[in-house]
Design a protein around this motif. Structure first.
Motif, mmCIF file in Angstrom:
data_model
loop_
_atom_site.group_PDB
_atom_site.id
_atom_site.type_symbol
_atom_site.label_atom_id
_atom_site.label_comp_id
_atom_site.label_asym_id
_atom_site.label_seq_id
_atom_site.Cartn_x
_atom_site.Cartn_y
_atom_site.Cartn_z
ATOM 1 N N PRO A 1 0.824 -1.209 0.000
ATOM 2 C CA PRO A 1 0.000 0.000 0.000
ATOM 3 C C PRO A 1 0.864 1.268 0.000
ATOM 4 O O PRO A 1 1.911 1.315 0.640
ATOM 5 N N ALA A 2 0.395 2.271 -0.739
ATOM 6 C CA ALA A 2 1.054 3.578 -0.775
ATOM 7 C C ALA A 2 0.037 4.620 -1.225
ATOM 8 O O ALA A 2 -0.874 4.310 -1.994
ATOM 9 N N LEU A 3 0.198 5.841 -0.737
ATOM 10 C CA LEU A 3 -0.589 6.966 -1.227
ATOM 11 C C LEU A 3 0.191 7.564 -2.393
ATOM 12 O O LEU A 3 1.390 7.850 -2.262
ATOM 13 N N VAL A 4 -0.488 7.744 -3.526
ATOM 14 C CA VAL A 4 0.195 8.204 -4.739
ATOM 15 C C VAL A 4 -0.456 9.497 -5.239
ATOM 16 O O VAL A 4 -1.465 9.461 -5.954
ATOM 17 N N PRO A 5 0.088 10.650 -4.847
ATOM 18 C CA PRO A 5 -0.445 11.907 -5.376
ATOM 19 C C PRO A 5 -0.038 12.085 -6.836
ATOM 20 O O PRO A 5 1.112 11.830 -7.210
ATOM 21 N N GLY B 1 0.661 4.806 8.636
ATOM 22 C CA GLY B 1 1.751 3.866 8.371
ATOM 23 C C GLY B 1 1.807 3.412 6.923
ATOM 24 O O GLY B 1 2.232 2.307 6.618
ATOM 25 N N ILE B 2 1.360 4.287 6.013
ATOM 26 C CA ILE B 2 1.367 3.995 4.579
ATOM 27 C C ILE B 2 2.295 5.004 3.912
ATOM 28 O O ILE B 2 2.091 6.205 4.052
ATOM 29 N N PRO B 3 3.301 4.568 3.190
ATOM 30 C CA PRO B 3 4.225 5.521 2.563
ATOM 31 C C PRO B 3 3.575 6.293 1.417
ATOM 32 O O PRO B 3 2.528 5.915 0.900
ATOM 33 N N VAL B 4 4.227 7.379 1.043
ATOM 34 C CA VAL B 4 3.819 8.183 -0.108
ATOM 35 C C VAL B 4 4.781 7.878 -1.250
ATOM 36 O O VAL B 4 5.991 7.833 -1.058
ATOM 37 N N ALA B 5 4.211 7.669 -2.431
ATOM 38 C CA ALA B 5 4.996 7.477 -3.660
ATOM 39 C C ALA B 5 4.554 8.581 -4.621
ATOM 40 O O ALA B 5 3.642 8.395 -5.422
ATOM 41 N N PRO B 6 5.157 9.770 -4.520
ATOM 42 C CA PRO B 6 4.654 10.919 -5.277
ATOM 43 C C PRO B 6 4.992 10.883 -6.765
ATOM 44 O O PRO B 6 6.143 10.687 -7.144
ATOM 45 N N LEU B 7 3.966 11.099 -7.576
ATOM 46 C CA LEU B 7 4.143 11.295 -9.013
ATOM 47 C C LEU B 7 3.863 12.750 -9.394
ATOM 48 O O LEU B 7 4.249 13.191 -10.465
ATOM 49 N N ALA C 1 5.883 0.899 -9.440
ATOM 50 C CA ALA C 1 4.552 0.289 -9.440
ATOM 51 C C ALA C 1 3.468 1.349 -9.626
ATOM 52 O O ALA C 1 2.475 1.117 -10.328
ATOM 53 N N ALA C 2 3.647 2.519 -9.023
ATOM 54 C CA ALA C 2 2.670 3.607 -9.165
ATOM 55 C C ALA C 2 2.611 4.090 -10.618
ATOM 56 O O ALA C 2 1.528 4.313 -11.174
ATOM 57 N N LYS C 3 3.772 4.236 -11.252
ATOM 58 C CA LYS C 3 3.806 4.646 -12.661
ATOM 59 C C LYS C 3 3.150 3.594 -13.546
ATOM 60 O O LYS C 3 2.402 3.933 -14.472
ATOM 61 N N ASP C 4 3.401 2.330 -13.248
ATOM 62 C CA ASP C 4 2.768 1.249 -14.015
ATOM 63 C C ASP C 4 1.255 1.295 -13.853
ATOM 64 O O ASP C 4 0.504 1.126 -14.822
#
Length: 115
Positions: free
Chosen positions: A38-42, A72-78, A103-106
């Motif tokens: 799990p990750a938050l992806v802005p 406790g969920i990381p951020v993967a910023p786009l 994975a977020a970009k995919d």
């Protein structure tokens, strides 16, 4: 900056800044990545033109990372704005895991109409 309220509309994938009259004056659009973790992806940060320069985008980014820490969920910023904000605030914004960013970009490429 005038007082704003920030609310998380997780179902819609929006972190919203509400102005004095309750209108949405800014937002971060995001999704929740489920795999490989799990990750938050802005993806986008938007501030209404009449409200630019008031620190709203920074407040939204700060709250995104605060929510990440609470959950406790990381951020993967786009989102380019969030990426730059995180670079300027490393004490509040831990570096993104490269695997989560890939994975977020995919995910984003696989859902072209989402944003």
């Amino acid at each position: 900056m005038s007082d704003i309220e920030i609310r998380d509309d997780r179902a819609a994938g929006r972190l919203e800044a509400l102005g004095d009259g309750g209108e949405v004056v800014g937002r971060i659009e995001y999704f929740v990545l489920e795999s490989p973790a799990p990750a938050l992806v802005p993806v986008h940060t938007v501030v209404e033109p009449a409200h630019e320069g008031k620190g709203i985008a920074g407040s939204l980014a700060r709250e995104l990372y605060a929510a990440s820490g609470r959950e406790g969920i990381p951020v993967a910023p786009l989102c380019p704005y969030v990426v730059k904000w995180a670079e300027r605030h490393p004490d509040e914004a831990p570096a993104a895991d490269p695997e989560l960013l890939r994975a977020a970009k995919d995910w984003l490429r696989a859902h072209p109409g989402r944003f």
